[in-house]
Write a protein that holds these residues in place. Sequence first.
Motif, short mmCIF file in Angstrom:
data_model
loop_
_atom_site.label_atom_id
_atom_site.label_comp_id
_atom_site.label_asym_id
_atom_site.label_seq_id
_atom_site.Cartn_x
_atom_site.Cartn_y
_atom_site.Cartn_z
N VAL A 184 -0.80 48.13 11.68
CA VAL A 184 -0.89 48.22 13.13
C VAL A 184 -0.70 46.83 13.74
O VAL A 184 -1.19 45.84 13.20
N ILE A 185 0.03 46.78 14.87
CA ILE A 185 0.12 45.57 15.68
C ILE A 185 -0.70 45.80 16.94
O ILE A 185 -0.44 46.74 17.69
N PHE A 186 -1.70 44.96 17.17
CA PHE A 186 -2.51 45.01 18.37
C PHE A 186 -2.03 43.93 19.33
O PHE A 186 -1.96 42.75 18.96
N ALA A 187 -1.69 44.34 20.55
CA ALA A 187 -1.16 43.40 21.55
C ALA A 187 -2.08 43.42 22.76
O ALA A 187 -2.31 44.47 23.36
N ASP A 188 -2.60 42.25 23.12
CA ASP A 188 -3.54 42.13 24.24
C ASP A 188 -2.85 41.40 25.38
O ASP A 188 -2.66 40.19 25.32
N GLU A 189 -2.44 42.14 26.42
CA GLU A 189 -1.72 41.59 27.57
C GLU A 189 -0.58 40.66 27.11
O GLU A 189 -0.49 39.50 27.54
N PRO A 190 0.32 41.14 26.24
CA PRO A 190 1.32 40.25 25.64
C PRO A 190 2.33 39.68 26.63
O PRO A 190 2.99 38.68 26.32
N THR A 191 2.45 40.29 27.81
CA THR A 191 3.42 39.80 28.80
C THR A 191 2.73 39.18 30.02
O THR A 191 3.38 38.88 31.01
N GLY A 192 1.42 38.99 29.95
CA GLY A 192 0.67 38.52 31.10
C GLY A 192 1.07 37.15 31.59
O GLY A 192 0.90 36.83 32.77
N ALA A 193 1.62 36.30 30.70
CA ALA A 193 1.99 34.94 31.08
C ALA A 193 3.50 34.76 31.21
O ALA A 193 3.99 33.63 31.28
N LEU A 194 4.24 35.88 31.25
CA LEU A 194 5.70 35.81 31.23
C LEU A 194 6.30 36.34 32.53
O LEU A 194 5.72 37.19 33.20
#
Length: 272
Positions: A184-194
């Motif tokens: 599993v890949i867990f992504a936490d707000e992965p685009t929040g800084a983009l």
Amino acid sequence: MKLRNGKRQKTEDRPDAPPTTPGLAVELRGVRRQYGRGAGSVHALAGVDLALPRGTFTAVMGPSGSGKSTFLQCAAGLDRPSAGSVRLGGTEITGMSENKLTELRRSRLGFVFQAFNLLPSLTVEQNVLLPLRLAGQRRDRRRAAAVLAQVGLTDKARRRPGELSGGQQQRVAVARALVTSPDVIFADEPTGALDTGTAAEVLGLLRHAVDTLGATVVMVTHDPTAAAWADRVLFLADGTFVDGLERGSAEQIAARMTMLAGRTDSMAGVAA
């Protein structure tokens, strides 16, 4: 129990753990997380039941304080639930020792965070290989080259993170998450800084990992546009899942979020 080639293999399952459901990457049953005791206690998760098949992309959304971060931390073994059962790739993790949990996270899970979390003193290649190094595995440079090619950064292997743009750094983080071929890949707000365009590139990589590599992605986000890349969007409120949407557009997801926020505000007003 873990299923491999249709056969059951022994794991560290607790004797009273419920039986494994084949084909599930993430399974939560009756998961609760309480902080504090007595009148001042906070129920961040209030009985979560969830089953996510392998090879799917799930987005989790909800108002501020709904329990999104706590859900991700409990599902990924970063925090221990107060009650309930968590399985990853068929392995019961709830009663695992901290050492075993750390080993599992390093070898079978991938993480992508908003802040990238790259080590500035290491090259891009070394950052990508870090999970293998921490798991005590051979640092396979060919594997690093393969995942860097998948994220379009073949020519950046010798660079340091500080020499890359924010979007490139997040692509390195995606490559690092992929290098162990995790359950599993867990992504936490992965685009929040983009920015919008760069965010779409990163989300496209996660979508590609699911569709082409058979990865399972669980992403927490506040952005309806990001959530629209997922197969399924789940909505949290007051520590429980209250709604879901299959393959929704950004507009549909935003409308559901607005409705949910209104419902939450209304309930808070009644409680007051």
